[in-house]
Design a protein around this motif. Structure first.
Motif, PDB file in Angstrom:
ATOM      1  N   GLN A 107       0.816  -1.209   0.000  1.00  0.00           N
ATOM      2  CA  GLN A 107       0.000   0.000   0.000  1.00  0.00           C
ATOM      3  C   GLN A 107       0.854   1.264   0.000  1.00  0.00           C
ATOM      4  OE1 GLN A 107      -3.857   0.502   0.460  1.00  0.00           O
ATOM      5  NE2 GLN A 107      -3.204  -1.029  -1.015  1.00  0.00           N
ATOM      6  N   LEU A 136       2.320   1.820  -3.434  1.00  0.00           N
ATOM      7  CA  LEU A 136       1.320   2.350  -4.353  1.00  0.00           C
ATOM      8  C   LEU A 136       1.125   3.848  -4.156  1.00  0.00           C
ATOM      9  CD1 LEU A 136      -1.506  -0.353  -4.454  1.00  0.00           C
ATOM     10  CD2 LEU A 136      -0.164   0.483  -6.377  1.00  0.00           C
ATOM     11  N   ASN A 181      -5.010  -4.617  -5.742  1.00  0.00           N
ATOM     12  CA  ASN A 181      -5.274  -3.607  -4.733  1.00  0.00           C
ATOM     13  C   ASN A 181      -6.755  -3.493  -4.384  1.00  0.00           C
ATOM     14  OD1 ASN A 181      -4.401  -1.429  -2.997  1.00  0.00           O
ATOM     15  ND2 ASN A 181      -5.448  -0.075  -4.427  1.00  0.00           N
ATOM     16  N   VAL A 205      -7.129  -5.964  -1.755  1.00  0.00           N
ATOM     17  CA  VAL A 205      -6.398  -5.529  -0.557  1.00  0.00           C
ATOM     18  C   VAL A 205      -7.166  -4.440   0.176  1.00  0.00           C
ATOM     19  CG1 VAL A 205      -4.273  -4.419   0.235  1.00  0.00           C
ATOM     20  CG2 VAL A 205      -4.168  -6.206  -1.509  1.00  0.00           C
ATOM     21  N   GLN A 206      -7.793  -3.527  -0.593  1.00  0.00           N
ATOM     22  CA  GLN A 206      -8.524  -2.432   0.027  1.00  0.00           C
ATOM     23  C   GLN A 206      -9.640  -2.923   0.926  1.00  0.00           C
ATOM     24  OE1 GLN A 206      -8.041   0.639   0.305  1.00  0.00           O
ATOM     25  NE2 GLN A 206      -6.456   1.072  -1.185  1.00  0.00           N
ATOM     26  N   ALA A 224      -5.725   3.241  -6.310  1.00  0.00           N
ATOM     27  CA  ALA A 224      -4.729   2.813  -5.339  1.00  0.00           C
ATOM     28  C   ALA A 224      -5.111   3.110  -3.903  1.00  0.00           C
ATOM     29  CB  ALA A 224      -3.380   3.491  -5.644  1.00  0.00           C
ATOM     30  N   LYS A 225      -6.085   3.993  -3.678  1.00  0.00           N
ATOM     31  CA  LYS A 225      -6.436   4.396  -2.327  1.00  0.00           C
ATOM     32  C   LYS A 225      -7.928   4.242  -2.097  1.00  0.00           C
ATOM     33  CE  LYS A 225      -2.808   7.920  -2.148  1.00  0.00           C
ATOM     34  NZ  LYS A 225      -2.524   9.339  -1.905  1.00  0.00           N
TER      35      LYS A 225
END
Length: 301
Positions: free
Chosen positions: A3, A6, A58, A61-62, A131-132
């Motif tokens: 993370q 990224l 991602n 993952v988020q 990415a976020k």
């Protein structure tokens, strides 16, 4: 580590943030890629660029990070803390012309809410959305490659802004041929609406006198106010800039303008996130009505 990479796109910065070392981060990244069986980043100009597989990973993952965040928020609520925080991603034009009104309206309902606004160009903004995690994102183009729901809201048409004493200010509506002899401040090549404006001119066989290219609508408005030329901008920026230094005129052949509002999922992760989406929708609707009342866009229901 994944993370942070990224977000920073730098092994060095990641090592600093994680109180580690560059060799350690590089070694762990290689080990992770070996375990996964595919590359996560490519090196370009001493920076990292995430691969499409990294962006796809991602999304999953988020969900884990989101679950941890929900646990933290629940613990704060149980402890009696009155802490609410919203993170908004948007274009600079929206940060200038829309988000202040949205935050003002929401803080009237929830004065204890704090906000974090990420204002970036469309390309970088889309990458950050992938990415976020944000509670809300406002962009012009479509967002693909990420979980979430996008709502498209039309808020008027592109309009032309110019100094009050400019010759084009004498026109009620502007045609492509009206621009032929005047300096035009233009969108950059990567802008979502650049191609549509180009086609508008090309359809009339007009090549505008390109004086300046810039990446933000707010900078276009500032340059127009300084007397450097005229510009075709989004209606929100036009309304926010309209005044003693800039006047607004509609186009004879409207170019519809819309905003894409992105949420992480269909229902929102909390009521606070739902409320900011509602307030944002109301603000855009109000802008559309103001434009229609002034004859700057086709009348909208």
């Amino acid at each position: 580590m994944f993370q942070t990479l990224l977000r920073t796109l730098s092994v060095t910065e990641t090592a600093q943030e994680l109180a580690s070392s560059q060799p350690t981060i590089s070694r762990e990244l290689k080990a992770l890629e070996a375990q996964l069986g595919f590359a996560l980043f490519e090196r370009k100009s001493r920076r990292l660029e995430p691969t499409s597989r990294a962006l796809a990973l991602n999304i999953v993952v988020q969900r884990s990070f989101l679950s941890l965040a929900e646990i933290e928020r629940a613990a704060l609520a149980i402890r009696g803390e009155r802490l609410h925080r919203l993170t908004i991603a948007c274009l600079p034009a929206f940060a200038h012309a829309l988000i202040p009104e949205v935050i003002r309206a929401l803080r009237q309902k929830r004065p204890d809410t704090t906000f974090k606004v990420h204002s970036l160009e469309e390309g970088a903004l889309t990458r950050d959305i992938l990415a976020k995690f944000f509670d809300l994102a406002l962009v012009e183009g479509n967002i693909s490659g990420t979980a979430g729901v996008t709502t498209t809201m039309r808020c008027g048409d592109l309009v032309c802004i110019m100094p009050p004493d400019h010759a084009l200010a004498q026109h009620d509506r502007l045609r492509p041929t009206d621009f032929g002899e005047y300096d035009v401040i233009y969108y950059s090549d990567e802008d979502t609406y650049r191609r549509r404006v180009d086609l508008w001119f090309q359809g009339a066989g007009v090549t505008p006198r390109l004086a300046i290219e810039t990446t933000t609508a707010s900078s276009m408005a500032a340059m127009v106010g300084a007397g450097l030329g005229v510009a075709i901008v989004n209606p929100m920026t036009a309304l926010a800039s309209d005044g003693t230094q800039v006047v607004v005129r509609p186009m004879a052949q409207p170019i519809a303008y819309a905003v894409n509002l992105w949420r992480p999922d269909a229902t929102g992760r909390n009521r606070l996130g739902d409320e900011i989406a509602e307030v944002t929708t109301e603000a855009i609707t109000t802008i559309a009505r103001r434009l229609a009342a002034r004859g700057l866009t086709e009348r909208m229901s």
